[in-house]
Design an enzyme around this catalytic site. Sequence first.
Site, PDB file in Angstrom:
ATOM      1  N   LYS A  50       0.881  -1.247  -0.295  1.00 35.87           N
ATOM      2  CA  LYS A  50       0.002   0.107  -0.092  1.00 35.87           C
ATOM      3  C   LYS A  50       0.931   1.347  -0.045  1.00 35.87           C
ATOM      4  O   LYS A  50       0.635   2.253  -0.662  1.00 35.87           O
ATOM      5  CB  LYS A  50      -0.861  -0.075   1.137  1.00 35.87           C
ATOM      6  CG  LYS A  50      -2.070  -1.119   1.063  1.00 35.87           C
ATOM      7  CD  LYS A  50      -2.819  -1.350   2.362  1.00 35.87           C
ATOM      8  CE  LYS A  50      -3.877  -2.270   2.373  1.00 35.87           C
ATOM      9  NZ  LYS A  50      -4.628  -2.788   3.601  1.00 35.87           N
ATOM     10  N   GLN A  94      -4.252  -1.567   9.737  1.00 37.22           N
ATOM     11  CA  GLN A  94      -4.363  -2.632   8.995  1.00 37.22           C
ATOM     12  C   GLN A  94      -4.832  -3.754  10.149  1.00 37.22           C
ATOM     13  O   GLN A  94      -4.337  -3.808  11.194  1.00 37.22           O
ATOM     14  CB  GLN A  94      -2.999  -3.251   8.693  1.00 37.22           C
ATOM     15  CG  GLN A  94      -2.863  -4.199   7.726  1.00 37.22           C
ATOM     16  CD  GLN A  94      -3.340  -4.394   6.586  1.00 37.22           C
ATOM     17  OE1 GLN A  94      -3.605  -3.243   5.951  1.00 37.22           O
ATOM     18  NE2 GLN A  94      -4.019  -5.500   6.178  1.00 37.22           N
ATOM     19  N   ASP A 117     -10.758   3.390   4.938  1.00 33.83           N
ATOM     20  CA  ASP A 117     -11.136   2.015   4.876  1.00 33.83           C
ATOM     21  C   ASP A 117     -12.461   1.791   5.078  1.00 33.83           C
ATOM     22  O   ASP A 117     -13.218   0.923   4.732  1.00 33.83           O
ATOM     23  CB  ASP A 117     -10.440   1.061   6.293  1.00 33.83           C
ATOM     24  CG  ASP A 117      -9.464   0.205   5.990  1.00 33.83           C
ATOM     25  OD1 ASP A 117      -9.481  -0.243   4.728  1.00 33.83           O
ATOM     26  OD2 ASP A 117      -8.661   0.047   6.901  1.00 33.83           O
TER      27      ASP A 117
END
Length: 288
Positions: A50, A94, A117
Amino acid sequence: MTAQLLAGAPAAAALLAATAERARALSRPPGLALVRVGDDPASASYVRGKDRRAREAGLRSTVYALPEETSQTELLSLLADLNAAPDVDGILVQLPLPPHLDAAAVLRAVDPAKDVDGFHPCNVGELWSGRPGLTPCTPAGVMALLAHYGIPVAGRRAAVVGRSLIVGRPMAALLLAADATVTLAHRQTPDLGAVTREAELLVVAAGQPHLITPEMVRPGAVVVDVGINRVVDGSGAAHLTGDVHPAVAGVASALTPVPGGVGPMTVAALLANTVAAAERRSALPVCP
Ligand code: GUN
């Protein structure tokens, strides 16, 4: 029938190029904070990917790699700093987090306006209210993949197998927002095949290798396989396989391969969310 393979790379490249162009149009590079806790090698590798893609797209990306023993208070304190930082537009924590941390509380601690997210309850609520804003990256990537290949969604019968916060639930909401008629099923659904055989568009995110076999698929259906399972074969070699049996290619009209299908779309959608968050941040946050 041999299914058209829907490769993720060209669709991801198109989305990344459009995202990089939007990033260039801003007065400063969009800032992305990537937070991970602990030593899980898969999480470390996802976050590295990412970070690399973000830099390639012209974003200012920073990785916060915290030790396994990080406390809830320490993590919440970092998130408060990132929420307050004017040059940070997007924050991603994450998952999974180590078990001693309260993941739901951590996700709630991210400013909804920076929640790239789309996991904050405010953004989940907006999505289910039919006002998608910052939406979870993998389902957003699936929608972009379908659009790239000109696959219609509106008016189609769709089934989603899997009900996770990360993929299944938001996937169902996005398909509904795009005017599909959606059934949300999972591994506890009795006679799962009866549900999946109804679907003209089938998205599978159940985390079970080869759960979907050819007789569970409607002939001519479009099948999106979100599963990435690491399996070890008889010789001891490890490889990646999806939730959909490869023989489904003989029944479906189109199928995403694993690996090389949905995977690259997730990162592209994350960067698109980050640029969107940067573009919007001068406006009011989603939930004040
Ligand atoms: N772990 C697996 N997928 C994801 C994702 O899309 N976002 C985050 N934050 N963690 C994940």
